[in-house]
Enzyme design. Structure first.
Site, short mmCIF file in Angstrom:
data_model
loop_
_atom_site.label_atom_id
_atom_site.label_comp_id
_atom_site.label_asym_id
_atom_site.label_seq_id
_atom_site.Cartn_x
_atom_site.Cartn_y
_atom_site.Cartn_z
N ASP A 120 0.82 -1.22 0.00
CA ASP A 120 0.00 0.00 0.00
C ASP A 120 0.85 1.26 0.00
O ASP A 120 2.07 1.20 0.19
CB ASP A 120 -0.98 -0.01 1.19
CG ASP A 120 -0.34 -0.48 2.50
OD1 ASP A 120 0.89 -0.49 2.59
OD2 ASP A 120 -1.10 -0.83 3.43
N HIS A 144 -7.52 -4.83 10.12
CA HIS A 144 -7.22 -4.53 8.71
C HIS A 144 -5.95 -5.23 8.25
O HIS A 144 -5.05 -5.49 9.03
CB HIS A 144 -7.23 -3.03 8.40
CG HIS A 144 -6.07 -2.22 8.88
ND1 HIS A 144 -6.25 -1.01 9.55
CD2 HIS A 144 -4.73 -2.39 8.78
CE1 HIS A 144 -5.06 -0.49 9.81
NE2 HIS A 144 -4.13 -1.30 9.36
N GLU A 150 -9.79 -1.89 5.26
CA GLU A 150 -10.41 -1.62 6.55
C GLU A 150 -11.66 -2.50 6.72
O GLU A 150 -12.15 -3.08 5.75
CB GLU A 150 -10.82 -0.13 6.61
CG GLU A 150 -9.63 0.84 6.51
CD GLU A 150 -8.91 1.04 7.85
OE1 GLU A 150 -8.96 0.14 8.71
OE2 GLU A 150 -8.29 2.12 8.03
#
Ligand code: GLP
Length: 260
Positions: free
Chosen positions: A77, A148, A153
């Site tokens: 990410d 998460h 999430e």
């Protein structure tokens, strides 16, 4: 090294005495993967959890025990709005905590771009780069306090692919420790989706410390539900969870608090 091994709901668990040992176990799993397949494609994570693992991989590399020369990496990410040279960007984290110190070819390291003009096409292109590299052989994961994985999430759909997400207030607050103030924490991120992560051939999740104990217990013993994204790892056939005593401390209890 004293290591307890058990299987819970089909997932192999290794419980180490402490954080250092858990990190050593994780680093060794990654090094073994590379020794078996020098051209491995690794999925990598950021956050406080993997830092000691990376430090150990650097030591192994510098001692000549493992080479990253032919390894390709994809990070999970990146914050939207942070350029690669922003000190809190995940690209900067990876360079500083691993890539700069090992024999990896930086061209073979991938982190989504948080400053792409067209985020949707950045997400698509990230997926296709993973595919062209042959998919991820081993994905390293941390675990959020709210369950998460990467930045998926609670409530994220299990079939999601690399996408733009909004961070929850809880995650923004937790991650603010890396920033000067909470206002500087980006509100959005690009993350590999749950389906992207579950396509990895092998997954190693590392969780450390008492503050992760509830999330670990829900992941392994709670319902498989999108409201606790890590529980979806139980749908994957080759997951190893590495814990220290503290993060494993609530595994014995069958009662899980509904809010944990
Ligand atoms: C961050 C990252 C995750 C990481 C998690 C836990 O928000 N996006 O990939 O696993 O939160 O972070 P830490 O290891 O610092 O507890």
């Amino acid at each position: 090294m004293k290591l307890e091994q058990q299987t819970i709901n089909g997932i192999e668990i290794r419980i180490a005495e402490n954080t250092d040992q858990a990190s050593a176990v994780t680093a060794e799993l990654i090094a073994e993967q590379i020794r078996q397949e020098p051209r491995s494609v690794l999925g990598l994570a950021t956050g406080g959890t993997p830092m000691e693992t990376y430090r150990r991989l650097i030591q192994m590399n510098q001692a000549g025990n493992v080479s990253f020369a032919e390894v390709t990496t994809f990070n999970l990410d990146e914050y939207i709005g942070l350029s690669p040279d922003h000190p809190q960007s995940y690209r900067a984290f990876m360079n500083a905590n691993l890539f700069q110190h090992i024999d990896i070819d930086l061209q073979k390291t991938h982190v989504p771009s948080g400053i792409a003009v067209d985020i949707a096409s950045e997400c698509k292109s990230y997926e296709s780069k993973i595919r062209s590299a042959g998919g991820i052989d081993l994905q390293l994961l941390g675990l959020g306090h709210n369950g998460h994985i990467a930045f998926n999430e609670p409530g994220s759909p299990g079939e999601s692919r690399t996408l733009q997400v909004d961070l929850t207030a809880e995650t923004i607050e937790k991650n603010s420790r890396f920033f000067e103030s909470i206002d500087q924490v980006p509100r959005h991120a690009i993350t590999m989706g749950i389906a992207t992560i579950l396509e990895s051939r092998r997954i190693v999740l590392l969780a450390l410390g008492e503050s992760k104990a509830d999330a670990v217990a829900r992941m392994l013993r709670g319902l498989i539900t999108s409201s606790h994204p890590a529980s979806e790892l139980r749908n994957h056939p080759a997951v190893t969870v590495v814990l220290d005593r503290e993060s494993a401390s609530k595994l014995g209890s069958t009662e899980l608090s509904p809010k944990s």
